[in-house]
Design a protein around this motif. Structure first.
Motif, short mmCIF file in Angstrom:
data_model
loop_
_atom_site.label_atom_id
_atom_site.label_comp_id
_atom_site.label_asym_id
_atom_site.label_seq_id
_atom_site.Cartn_x
_atom_site.Cartn_y
_atom_site.Cartn_z
N ALA A 196 -8.84 10.24 -5.48
CA ALA A 196 -8.52 9.08 -6.32
C ALA A 196 -7.83 7.97 -5.58
O ALA A 196 -7.91 6.87 -5.69
CB ALA A 196 -8.17 9.45 -7.60
N ILE A 197 -6.93 8.39 -4.95
CA ILE A 197 -5.80 7.66 -4.27
C ILE A 197 -6.37 6.95 -3.13
O ILE A 197 -6.51 5.65 -3.01
CB ILE A 197 -4.68 8.53 -3.35
CG1 ILE A 197 -3.71 9.03 -4.60
CG2 ILE A 197 -3.85 7.69 -2.91
CD1 ILE A 197 -2.86 10.08 -4.35
N GLU A 234 0.84 -1.14 -0.15
CA GLU A 234 0.16 0.01 -0.16
C GLU A 234 0.78 1.36 0.24
O GLU A 234 0.54 2.14 -0.55
CB GLU A 234 -0.79 0.01 1.25
CG GLU A 234 -1.95 -1.02 1.23
CD GLU A 234 -2.89 -0.92 2.53
OE1 GLU A 234 -4.14 -0.74 2.38
OE2 GLU A 234 -2.36 -0.82 3.60
N LYS A 264 -9.61 6.09 -3.19
CA LYS A 264 -10.58 5.25 -3.48
C LYS A 264 -9.71 3.90 -4.00
O LYS A 264 -10.20 2.64 -3.88
CB LYS A 264 -11.28 5.76 -4.63
CG LYS A 264 -12.52 4.98 -5.14
CD LYS A 264 -13.45 5.60 -6.24
CE LYS A 264 -14.58 4.70 -6.65
NZ LYS A 264 -15.50 5.47 -7.42
N ALA A 265 -8.65 4.06 -4.83
CA ALA A 265 -7.60 3.06 -5.30
C ALA A 265 -7.19 2.22 -4.24
O ALA A 265 -7.04 0.96 -4.31
CB ALA A 265 -6.46 3.63 -6.09
N LEU A 266 -6.90 2.80 -3.02
CA LEU A 266 -6.43 2.00 -1.88
C LEU A 266 -7.39 1.65 -0.77
O LEU A 266 -7.18 0.83 0.11
CB LEU A 266 -5.35 2.79 -1.08
CG LEU A 266 -3.98 3.38 -1.70
CD1 LEU A 266 -3.44 4.27 -0.94
CD2 LEU A 266 -3.33 2.04 -2.22
N LYS A 267 -8.87 1.97 -1.13
CA LYS A 267 -9.94 1.61 -0.33
C LYS A 267 -9.48 2.11 1.03
O LYS A 267 -9.66 1.14 1.99
CB LYS A 267 -10.11 -0.12 -0.33
CG LYS A 267 -10.65 -0.48 -1.77
CD LYS A 267 -10.73 -1.83 -1.68
CE LYS A 267 -11.58 -2.54 -3.14
NZ LYS A 267 -10.55 -2.59 -3.94
N MET A 313 -1.67 12.13 -8.71
CA MET A 313 -3.08 11.80 -8.54
C MET A 313 -3.90 12.54 -7.57
O MET A 313 -3.01 12.90 -6.41
CB MET A 313 -3.30 10.19 -8.17
CG MET A 313 -3.56 9.24 -9.45
SD MET A 313 -3.40 7.64 -8.87
CE MET A 313 -5.18 7.34 -8.38
N LYS A 345 2.11 1.90 -3.41
CA LYS A 345 1.31 2.40 -4.43
C LYS A 345 0.80 3.74 -3.92
O LYS A 345 0.92 4.66 -5.05
CB LYS A 345 -0.01 1.50 -4.22
CG LYS A 345 -0.06 0.22 -4.85
CD LYS A 345 -1.32 -0.53 -4.60
CE LYS A 345 -1.37 -1.81 -5.23
NZ LYS A 345 -2.72 -2.45 -4.96
N PHE A 382 1.38 6.78 -6.80
CA PHE A 382 0.23 7.77 -7.05
C PHE A 382 0.61 8.98 -6.50
O PHE A 382 0.26 10.03 -7.52
CB PHE A 382 -0.96 7.23 -6.10
CG PHE A 382 -1.58 5.99 -6.40
CD1 PHE A 382 -1.57 5.41 -7.78
CD2 PHE A 382 -2.42 5.27 -5.35
CE1 PHE A 382 -1.99 4.02 -8.05
CE2 PHE A 382 -2.82 4.05 -5.86
CZ PHE A 382 -2.80 3.51 -7.30
#
Length: 61
Positions: free
Chosen positions: A34-35, A18, A37-40, A30, A21, A25
Motif C-alpha cells: 500500500a505504501i 516522500e 502504491k501510494a508513493l508510486k 500501513m 509520507k 504511513f
C-alpha cells in the motif's frame, strides 16, 4: 513507457515530502504494498529506504 521500464521514476532520489509520507504511513502501520502504491515506488525501494531510516513496515500476509 520504454520496454523494460517498470517504474517511471526508476532510481529517483527521495524527496523530503516522500520521506515525510513514508514515515507517516509506517507509523500508521500501513502495509508495504500500500505504501509503495501510494508513493508510486517499488516495494523494494520503499523497503530499502525504510530500513535505511530505521522504520518498521508492516508485512501483511
Amino acid at each position: 513507457m520504454a520496454k523494460g521500464d517498470t517504474f517511471e521514476r526508476h532510481r529517483q532520489p527521495w524527496t523530503a515530502e516522500e520521506l515525510q509520507k513514508l514515515h507517516g504511513f509506517a507509523k500508521k502501520g500501513m502495509a508495504l504494498k500500500a505504501i509503495a502504491k501510494a508513493l508510486k515506488r517499488s516495494e523494494e525501494s520503499v523497503r530499502d529506504r525504510a530500513k535505511q531510516d530505521g522504520l518498521n513496515i508492516a508485512k501483511l500476509r
